[in-house]
Design a protein around this motif. Structure first.
Motif, PDB file in Angstrom:
ATOM      1  N   GLY A 283      18.606  28.861  79.775  1.00 17.84           N
ATOM      2  CA  GLY A 283      18.521  27.673  80.609  1.00 17.84           C
ATOM      3  C   GLY A 283      19.508  26.583  80.264  1.00 17.84           C
ATOM      4  O   GLY A 283      19.384  25.443  80.745  1.00 17.84           O
ATOM      5  N   ILE A 284      20.509  26.894  79.437  1.00 15.81           N
ATOM      6  CA  ILE A 284      21.490  25.889  79.033  1.00 15.81           C
ATOM      7  C   ILE A 284      22.343  25.489  80.232  1.00 15.81           C
ATOM      8  O   ILE A 284      22.832  26.344  80.979  1.00 15.81           O
ATOM      9  CB  ILE A 284      22.380  26.437  77.899  1.00 15.81           C
ATOM     10  CG1 ILE A 284      21.544  26.568  76.616  1.00 15.81           C
ATOM     11  CG2 ILE A 284      23.603  25.565  77.666  1.00 15.81           C
ATOM     12  CD1 ILE A 284      22.271  27.227  75.471  1.00 15.81           C
ATOM     13  N   ALA A 285      22.527  24.182  80.409  1.00 15.23           N
ATOM     14  CA  ALA A 285      23.359  23.690  81.502  1.00 15.23           C
ATOM     15  C   ALA A 285      24.825  23.998  81.210  1.00 15.23           C
ATOM     16  O   ALA A 285      25.285  23.881  80.075  1.00 15.23           O
ATOM     17  CB  ALA A 285      23.163  22.182  81.667  1.00 15.23           C
ATOM     18  N   ASP A 286      25.556  24.393  82.224  1.00 17.69           N
ATOM     19  CA  ASP A 286      26.980  24.738  82.116  1.00 17.69           C
ATOM     20  C   ASP A 286      27.219  25.765  81.006  1.00 17.69           C
ATOM     21  O   ASP A 286      27.952  25.506  80.036  1.00 17.69           O
ATOM     22  CB  ASP A 286      27.825  23.485  81.872  1.00 17.69           C
ATOM     23  CG  ASP A 286      29.283  23.680  82.288  1.00 17.69           C
ATOM     24  OD1 ASP A 286      29.665  24.826  82.614  1.00 17.69           O
ATOM     25  OD2 ASP A 286      30.036  22.694  82.265  1.00 17.69           O
ATOM     26  N   PRO A 287      26.609  26.931  81.128  1.00 18.37           N
ATOM     27  CA  PRO A 287      26.740  27.949  80.074  1.00 18.37           C
ATOM     28  C   PRO A 287      28.170  28.456  79.893  1.00 18.37           C
ATOM     29  O   PRO A 287      28.543  28.861  78.783  1.00 18.37           O
ATOM     30  CB  PRO A 287      25.810  29.063  80.540  1.00 18.37           C
ATOM     31  CG  PRO A 287      25.721  28.895  82.022  1.00 18.37           C
ATOM     32  CD  PRO A 287      25.772  27.410  82.234  1.00 18.37           C
ATOM     33  N   LEU A 288      28.970  28.427  80.951  1.00 24.90           N
ATOM     34  CA  LEU A 288      30.356  28.895  80.829  1.00 24.90           C
ATOM     35  C   LEU A 288      31.159  27.971  79.915  1.00 24.90           C
ATOM     36  O   LEU A 288      31.951  28.439  79.090  1.00 24.90           O
ATOM     37  CB  LEU A 288      31.011  28.975  82.206  1.00 24.90           C
ATOM     38  CG  LEU A 288      32.488  29.397  82.220  1.00 24.90           C
ATOM     39  CD1 LEU A 288      32.665  30.763  81.577  1.00 24.90           C
ATOM     40  CD2 LEU A 288      33.038  29.397  83.638  1.00 24.90           C
ATOM     41  N   ARG A 289      30.952  26.686  80.064  1.00 23.83           N
ATOM     42  CA  ARG A 289      31.668  25.723  79.213  1.00 23.83           C
ATOM     43  C   ARG A 289      31.325  25.951  77.750  1.00 23.83           C
ATOM     44  O   ARG A 289      32.212  25.951  76.876  1.00 23.83           O
ATOM     45  CB  ARG A 289      31.315  24.300  79.636  1.00 23.83           C
ATOM     46  CG  ARG A 289      32.038  23.203  78.857  1.00 23.83           C
ATOM     47  CD  ARG A 289      31.805  21.851  79.518  1.00 23.83           C
ATOM     48  NE  ARG A 289      32.474  20.788  78.818  1.00 23.83           N
ATOM     49  CZ  ARG A 289      31.918  20.055  77.830  1.00 23.83           C
ATOM     50  NH1 ARG A 289      30.670  20.304  77.474  1.00 23.83           N
ATOM     51  NH2 ARG A 289      32.596  19.092  77.237  1.00 23.83           N
ATOM     52  N   LEU A 290      30.057  26.149  77.463  1.00 21.58           N
ATOM     53  CA  LEU A 290      29.644  26.390  76.080  1.00 21.58           C
ATOM     54  C   LEU A 290      30.200  27.711  75.568  1.00 21.58           C
ATOM     55  O   LEU A 290      30.661  27.800  74.421  1.00 21.58           O
ATOM     56  CB  LEU A 290      28.117  26.383  75.982  1.00 21.58           C
ATOM     57  CG  LEU A 290      27.531  26.586  74.581  1.00 21.58           C
ATOM     58  CD1 LEU A 290      28.025  25.517  73.605  1.00 21.58           C
ATOM     59  CD2 LEU A 290      26.003  26.593  74.637  1.00 21.58           C
ATOM     60  N   ALA A 291      30.192  28.740  76.403  1.00 20.06           N
ATOM     61  CA  ALA A 291      30.743  30.038  75.999  1.00 20.06           C
ATOM     62  C   ALA A 291      32.216  29.916  75.644  1.00 20.06           C
ATOM     63  O   ALA A 291      32.689  30.511  74.662  1.00 20.06           O
ATOM     64  CB  ALA A 291      30.546  31.058  77.119  1.00 20.06           C
ATOM     65  N   ARG A 292      32.945  29.124  76.422  1.00 21.97           N
ATOM     66  CA  ARG A 292      34.373  28.947  76.134  1.00 21.97           C
ATOM     67  C   ARG A 292      34.578  28.161  74.841  1.00 21.97           C
ATOM     68  O   ARG A 292      35.524  28.435  74.089  1.00 21.97           O
ATOM     69  CB  ARG A 292      35.047  28.240  77.314  1.00 21.97           C
ATOM     70  CG  ARG A 292      35.179  29.143  78.523  1.00 21.97           C
ATOM     71  CD  ARG A 292      35.930  28.481  79.663  1.00 21.97           C
ATOM     72  NE  ARG A 292      36.162  29.440  80.735  1.00 21.97           N
ATOM     73  CZ  ARG A 292      36.804  29.155  81.863  1.00 21.97           C
ATOM     74  NH1 ARG A 292      37.285  27.932  82.066  1.00 21.97           N
ATOM     75  NH2 ARG A 292      36.978  30.095  82.780  1.00 21.97           N
TER      76      ARG A 292
END
Length: 203
Positions: A144-153
């Motif tokens: 449920g993390i918001a903006d998971p792509l940003r965190l993954a990057r």
């Protein structure tokens, strides 16, 4: 020259993997790969039309095993999501302490081929990094993390940055520090998610 039980193409890729990872792409000739594989140069070119094709096959062969290893370290780690992602960095740091460790084969190859963006090996390397990024994005999205792509990057940048710095200084503690930073980023993202849920429930 034949080695029974192991297909010729696999022997060639195995030889290329050992030599390219240890000595670099430009430092290894096709003759050297053929000699290590126990085949003639003509046989090698029967299976690979060029050295470029062989380099691409070398990286393609590392793709799934590397991704599977990251997932294995993640799954085997105890604790919360931040700790499980940090475990990837800690395991890599342990690997980096081995005397034969030479860093990330994908990044080293991309550095050697930086002036050849269309090279098939560059495309395989980019796809490999995208797969890791996408896997992390999926893991974070499931939490449920918001903006998971940003965190993954952000995590990918920490990982690849640590590969470069550890290779430069020969000090795996940089990778451990990067793992601590990843832990903190994920912990903060989870905390924001929990706060937003409480606000949403009017708590």
């Amino acid at each position: 020259m034949a080695r029974s039980g192991i297909p010729t193409r696999e022997r060639i890729i195995s030889a290329a993997n050992a030599l390219f990872y240890n000595d670099g792409i430009r430092g290894v000739s096709v003759d050297a790969v053929a000699a290590r594989a126990g085949v003639t140069k003509r046989t090698l070119y029967y299976h690979f039309k060029s050295k470029d094709d062989l380099v691409a096959a070398y990286l393609a062969g590392r793709d799934q095993p590397n991704l599977a290893l990251f997932r294995q370290w993640f799954d085997a780690a105890a604790g919360s999501l931040p700790a499980k992602v940090e475990a990837i960095f800690l395991n890599l740091a342990r690997s980096a302490r081995h005397p034969k460790w030479k860093g990330c084969g994908f990044l080293r190859t991309s550095a050697e081929l930086a002036n050849m963006p269309g090279h098939p090996a560059m495309k395989i390397g980019a796809a490999h990094k995208k797969k890791f990024e996408e896997w992390l994005r999926g893991v974070f999205a499931a939490e449920g993390i918001a903006d998971p792509l940003r965190l993954a990057r952000q995590i990918l940048l920490l990982l690849d940055g640590s590969f470069a710095v550890v290779l430069l200084h020969r000090d795996p503690s940089y990778m451990e520090t990067a793992g601590e930073a990843a832990h903190g980023l994920i912990e903060a993202a989870l905390a924001r998610h929990r706060r937003s849920r409480r606000v949403g429930r009017g708590a």
